[in-house]
Scaffold this motif. Structure first.
Motif: not given
Length: 454
Positions: A109-123
Motif C-alpha cells: 500500500a505504501i508503494a502504491g500510494v507513493a506512486f500516486l503521490v509522484g503522479m499527482a505532484s508532478n502533474a
C-alpha cells in the motif's frame, strides 16, 4: 553599496510583473515551505516503519516513476482543460495522496500510494510553467522564472530545517502538514488565479491544434530536451553521486550536509543578483557556459579531499545551476507554440524526471565498478557534450526574444493568432516566448520527483 542602490535594485527586480504572477509565486513558496515527504521519506520508512534501505529505495523510485508517467499527461491537461483546472486537480490530488501516505502501513500500500503521490505532484509542473509564460511579458520571463526558482529554494531550505523538528515529534504530523499546505495552494489558485490559456478563435482551432505528435516531430525542440536530459543527469549527481562518493571516502552524513548546504545558501543569496546580470544577455552563450561549468564543477570533485574542497566544488556547479535553470526553462517556452505550451513543458519536465531515475543507477554502477573519479570525469565529458550541443543547435536562434518577436510581428501578425504552419519548428523559434529563463537537481525545482506541486 548604499541603501539607495539596494532599494533601486530591489525595485527593478520586483516591479513590472503582473499580480497573477505574484499569486502563483506565493503558491509555489507556500508549497515548498510545506515540503516534507521528499526530504524525510527514506528516514520515515527505515527508522519509523522499520523497513530496509532497499525497500526505501524502491519507494523513492516509484515516486520518481509516478512523475515520469504524469509529466506528459499534465502537459496535455494544461493545454486541453486549462492551466487552472490542471493545477486544482493536481494539488487536491497531491494533498489527498500525501495525507493517505501518512496512514497506510502495508508495504504494498505504501508503494502504491507513493506512486500516486509522484503522479499527482508532478502533474502540476507543466501547468505552472505554461501559466507563467502566459501571464508574464516575454522580456520579463527570465526574471520571473528566476524569482520562482528562488522561492522554490527558499521554501526548500526552510522546510528541510523544520522537517527535522517535526519528525522528532511525529512523521504523520509532517505528512498532514504538507497535505494542508498543498490545499492552501489549491485555495490560492481557486480564489486568485484566473485561467491564462490563450483564447483561440473557433476557425483557428483546427489550424492551431498541437498534439504530442507535433512535439515529437519538432526536431530542434526534441534536441533541446535531449540536452536538458544530459544537463539534468549532471546536476542530479549532487543528490545521488556526491553523498555516495563522500561516504565511500570516509566522510560522515554531517560532512555531506555541510557541503551540500552551500548549494541552497548560494541559490537563495545569488539567484536574484545573478539574474539581473544575465537577464538581457545572449541565452545561447549562457547555456553553453553553464553546461560546461556544471560538468567541470562536478569534475573537480575528483580532486576533493576535505569538506572545504567539496564545498568549493559545490560553489562552482551551483553557479552553473543558477544561470542554467531560468535560461533553460525560458528556452523551452521560447520554442513552444503559444497553444501548445503545456505539452512542450510536459516533455521538458519528462527529461528531468527520467534523469532522476537514471542518475542513481548510473552513479552507483560507475562508483562500484570503476570508482568515484570516473563518475566525476564522466560529468565533465557530459557537460562539455551538452555545451557543444547547445552551441551547434542554437546557431540560427536569434540572440534575444525581442528580435525574434519583432520579426514575427512584422511578418506574421500577432503571435497568439499565428497558424500552426508558423508555429515553432526545428527551424523557427516561437514569437510569443521568453528570451531566456527549471528545476534544481536536489529535490527543490522542477521536474525532479518530489511531493511538491508547484
Amino acid at each position: 553599496m548604499s541603501v539607495a542602490v539596494l532599494r533601486r535594485a530591489a525595485r527593478e527586480t520586483l516591479s513590472g510583473l503582473p499580480r497573477e504572477f505574484w499569486w502563483l509565486w506565493t503558491s509555489t513558496l507556500v508549497n515548498r515551505l510545506g515540503g516534507f515527504v521528499a526530504t524525510f521519506m527514506a528516514l520515515y520508512l527505515t527508522l519509523d516503519r522499520g523497513y530496509s534501505a532497499s525497500y526505501a529505495g524502491l519507494v523513492a523510485s516509484l515516486l520518481g516513476l509516478g512523475g515520469v508517467v504524469s509529466s506528459l499527461g499534465g502537459g496535455v491537461m494544461a493545454d486541453r482543460l486549462g492551466r487552472r483546472p490542471t493545477l486544482l486537480v493536481a494539488q487536491t490530488s497531491t494533498a489527498a495522496s500525501v495525507a493517505l501516505l501518512g496512514f497506510v502501513e502495508h508495504p504494498v500500500a505504501i508503494a502504491g500510494v507513493a506512486f500516486l503521490v509522484g503522479m499527482a505532484s508532478n502533474a502540476s509542473r507543466p501547468a505552472v510553467q505554461a501559466m507563467m509564460a502566459d501571464i508574464v511579458r516575454p522580456e520579463d520571463r527570465v526574471r520571473a522564472f528566476s524569482l520562482n526558482y528562488w522561492a522554490i529554494n527558499l521554501g526548500f531550505a526552510v522546510s528541510s530545517m523544520a522537517a527535522g523538528f517535526i519528525a522528532e515529534v511525529s512523521y504523520r504530523a509532517g505528512f498532514l502538514l504538507e497535505a494542508g499546505m498543498t490545499l492552501v495552494c489549491a485555495v490560492v489558485v481557486f480564489l486568485r488565479l484566473p485561467e491564462s490559456r490563450p483564447v483561440r478563435e473557433e476557425k483557428a482551432v483546427a489550424e492551431d491544434a498541437v498534439g504530442m505528435g507535433t512535439v515529437l516531430r519538432d526536431g530542434r525542440f526534441m534536441s533541446v530536451v535531449g540536452l536538458c536530459f544530459l544537463v539534468a543527469l549532471v546536476f542530479q549527481q549532487g543528490a545521488v553521486g556526491l553523498p555516495v562518493a563522500m561516504g565511500a571516502a570516509g566522510f560522515t552524513p554531517a560532512d555531506y550536509g555541510m557541503a551540500i548546504a552551500v548549494n541552497g545558501v548560494l541559490i537563495v543569496a545569488l539567484q536574484i543578483p545573478v539574474t539581473r546580470f544575465i537577464e538581457h544577455r545572449d541565452p545561447r552563450r549562457l547555456l553553453v557556459v553553464s553546461s560546461v561549468l556544471a560538468g567541470y564543477g562536478f569534475g573537480l570533485t575528483a580532486f576533493a579531499g576535505s569538506v572545504g574542497v567539496f564545498a568549493l566544488t559545490v560553489c562552482v556547479w551551483t553557479l552553473a545551476e543558477i544561470v542554467n535553470a531560468p535560461t533553460q526553462t525560458g528556452l523551452v517556452v521560447r520554442l513552444s507554440p503559444t497553444h501548445g505550451r503545456g505539452r512542450y513543458q510536459g516533455m521538458y519536465t519528462l527529461s528531468w524526471a527520467v534523469a532522476s531515475l537514471v542518475a542513481p543507477v548510473m552513479s552507483g554502477f560507475v562508483i562500484d565498478r570503476f570508482g568515484a573519479e570516473w563518475l566525476w570525469g564522466m560529468c565533465a565529458v557530459v557537460g562539455t557534450a551538452a555545451g557543444i550541443g547547445y552551441a551547434v543547435l542554437m546557431r540560427r536562434l536569434p540572440a534575444t526574444e525581442e528580435s525574434s518577436a519583432s520579426k514575427a510581428s512584422a511578418c506574421d501578425g500577432p503571435p497568439n493568432h499565428r497558424p500552426s504552419s508558423e508555429a515553432p519548428s526545428a527551424h523557427r523559434p516561437s514569437a510569443g516566448a521568453p528570451s531566456a529563463g527549471a528545476p534544481s537537481a536536489h529535490g527543490r525545482t522542477a521536474p525532479e520527483p518530489e511531493s511538491s506541486t508547484a
